[in-house]
Design an enzyme around this catalytic site. Structure first.
Site, PDB file in Angstrom:
ATOM      1  N   LYS A   1       0.320 -17.478  11.365  1.00  0.00           N
ATOM      2  CA  LYS A   1      -0.102 -18.835  11.005  1.00  0.00           C
ATOM      3  C   LYS A   1       0.056 -18.977   9.502  1.00  0.00           C
ATOM      4  CE  LYS A   1      -4.070 -21.944  11.078  1.00  0.00           C
ATOM      5  NZ  LYS A   1      -5.462 -22.153  11.495  1.00  0.00           N
TER       6      LYS A   1
ATOM      7  N   LYS B   1       2.823 -20.708  14.137  1.00  0.00           N
ATOM      8  CA  LYS B   1       2.399 -22.045  13.722  1.00  0.00           C
ATOM      9  C   LYS B   1       2.618 -22.257  12.238  1.00  0.00           C
ATOM     10  CE  LYS B   1      -2.050 -24.239  13.309  1.00  0.00           C
ATOM     11  NZ  LYS B   1      -3.424 -24.188  13.667  1.00  0.00           N
TER      12      LYS B   1
HETATM   13  C1  PBG Z   1      -8.274 -24.346  12.382  1.00  0.00           C
HETATM   14  C2  PBG Z   1      -6.970 -24.890  12.819  1.00  0.00           C
HETATM   15  C3  PBG Z   1      -6.063 -25.694  12.106  1.00  0.00           C
HETATM   16  C4  PBG Z   1      -5.079 -26.072  13.021  1.00  0.00           C
HETATM   17  C5  PBG Z   1      -5.379 -25.452  14.231  1.00  0.00           C
HETATM   18  N1  PBG Z   1      -6.535 -24.703  14.083  1.00  0.00           N
HETATM   19  C6  PBG Z   1      -6.098 -26.213  10.724  1.00  0.00           C
HETATM   20  C7  PBG Z   1      -6.149 -25.280   9.586  1.00  0.00           C
HETATM   21  O1  PBG Z   1      -5.903 -24.079   9.691  1.00  0.00           O
HETATM   22  O2  PBG Z   1      -6.482 -25.788   8.522  1.00  0.00           O
HETATM   23  C8  PBG Z   1      -3.939 -27.007  12.724  1.00  0.00           C
HETATM   24  C9  PBG Z   1      -3.336 -27.689  13.918  1.00  0.00           C
HETATM   25  C10 PBG Z   1      -2.562 -28.920  13.589  1.00  0.00           C
HETATM   26  O3  PBG Z   1      -2.291 -29.248  12.419  1.00  0.00           O
HETATM   27  O4  PBG Z   1      -2.191 -29.612  14.546  1.00  0.00           O
HETATM   28  N2  PBG Z   1      -8.268 -23.179  11.677  1.00  0.00           N
END
Ligand code: PBG
Length: 321
Positions: free
Chosen positions: A195, A248
């Site tokens: 991520k 992601k």
């Molecule tokens: C929470 C999380 C996030 C997303 C999924 N889980 C945001 C972040 O890490 O700030 C993003 C998903 C999206 O943008 O659709 N940690």
């Protein structure tokens, strides 16, 4: 011309093209996210109309998901928006109440749609970071403890898969142990293995009310620049017992998905995130491209890179909603 190979023979007409098509995406490959809000009668798009980010209260969720399940959706991914924020884990069960209620309702009323739930602290805490904060530092091991407790609560509500999105070190192994110890060996873990600290999460953060109140997420989320580091991340999660590896954002990580597909036999999923969705929506609204065609081209490309399924805000539209 005397050409031994003519590629256009395989593109002659629609029927021929269909026969030779290597990749396909259907609703069964899509997991649709929802933000569960602590209200009654709520069902709205966060931010602008067309954001694709649906905030729904538990009482409004079942009918929606039943429609998706009937249409054959791959699964449902739930994010909790808590009734209040709190920085230590002792109030977690109350904070998670709307989410656990939603999970229980879905498991009873729409059993055909597997339920995935996010595990993270960012929307539950006043500081908006994904872990426990002390003196401006995001603590790793204390966070892993709190996240494992959250996973067990969600398992108790009946969730099929927990999806830790926090990026703390060692949380997959700890969570597996906590789940098994509490009698939930049947609950799977989808690890947000790779991520990135990404600009593409901005719309999500307003829908989940989870933006960091100081600093950013670069001490736990990965830099987009690093391919070897990404391999180390998913290899660790694989060794710690993850059932599925998640990448992601999706489109900016297709090369890393392909790396993983060639080196691991675990199922892979990619999250086409809020900013990726918003980018297409904005371009389509400006009359620059066809939303539906561009969307399907992106989903196909994510699948072709090696993802088995995709977390995407487009599931609703594919189900005709
Ligand atoms: C929470 C999380 C996030 C997303 C999924 N889980 C945001 C972040 O890490 O700030 C993003 C998903 C999206 O943008 O659709 N940690």
């Amino acid at each position: 011309m005397n050409l031994p190979v003519r590629m256009r023979r395989l593109r002659e007409n629609a029927a021929v093209r269909k026969l030779f098509q290597e990749t396909s995406v259907s609703l069964g490959n899509i997991v649709q996210p929802y933000f569960i809000v602590p209200e009654k009668g709520a069902k709205r798009e966060a931010g602008k109309k067309g954001s694709g980010l649906w905030q729904v209260s538990p009482d409004m969720l079942l009918e929606e998901v039943q429609t998706l399940a009937r249409a054959g959706v791959g699964g449902i991914m739930l994010f909790g928006v808590p009734p209040f924020k709190h920085d230590t884990p002792e109030k977690l069960p109350e904070q998670l109440a709307p989410l656990t209620q939603a999970i229980a309702l879905l498991k009873k009323g729409a059993p055909a749609a597997p339920v995935f739930s996010d595990v993270c602290l960012c929307s539950y805490t006043t500081h908006g970071h994904c872990g426990i904060v002390k003196d401006g530092t995001i603590l790793n091991d204390e966070s892993v403890d709190a996240l494992s407790k959250q996973a067990v609560e969600l398992a108790r509500a009946g969730v099929d898969f927990v999806c830790p999105s926090d990026m703390m070190d060692g949380r997959i192994g700890a969570m597996r142990k906590a789940l098994d110890g509490a009698g939930f060996s049947r609950v799977g873990i989808v690890s947000y293995a790779v991520k990135m600290a990404s600009a593409f999460y901005a719309p999500f953060r307003s829908a989940a009310d989870s933006a960091p109140q100081f600093g950013d997420r670069t001490t736990y989320q990965m830099p987009a620049h690093n391919r070897r580091e990404a391999r180390r991340e998913w290899k660790l999660d694989e060794a710690e017992g993850a059932d599925v590896l998640l990448f992601k954002p999706a489109l900016t990580n297709l090369d890393l998905i392909r790396d993983c597909r060639e080196q691991s036999d675990l199922p892979i999923t990619a999250y086409q995130v809020s900013g990726e969705y918003a980018m297409l929506r904005a371009a389509a609204d400006a009359g620059l491209l066809d939303f539906e065609r561009a969307m399907m081209e992106q989903l196909v490309s994510i699948k072709r890179a090696g993802a088995d399924f995709i977390v995407s805000y487009h599931g609703r539209a594919m189900a005709g909603l």
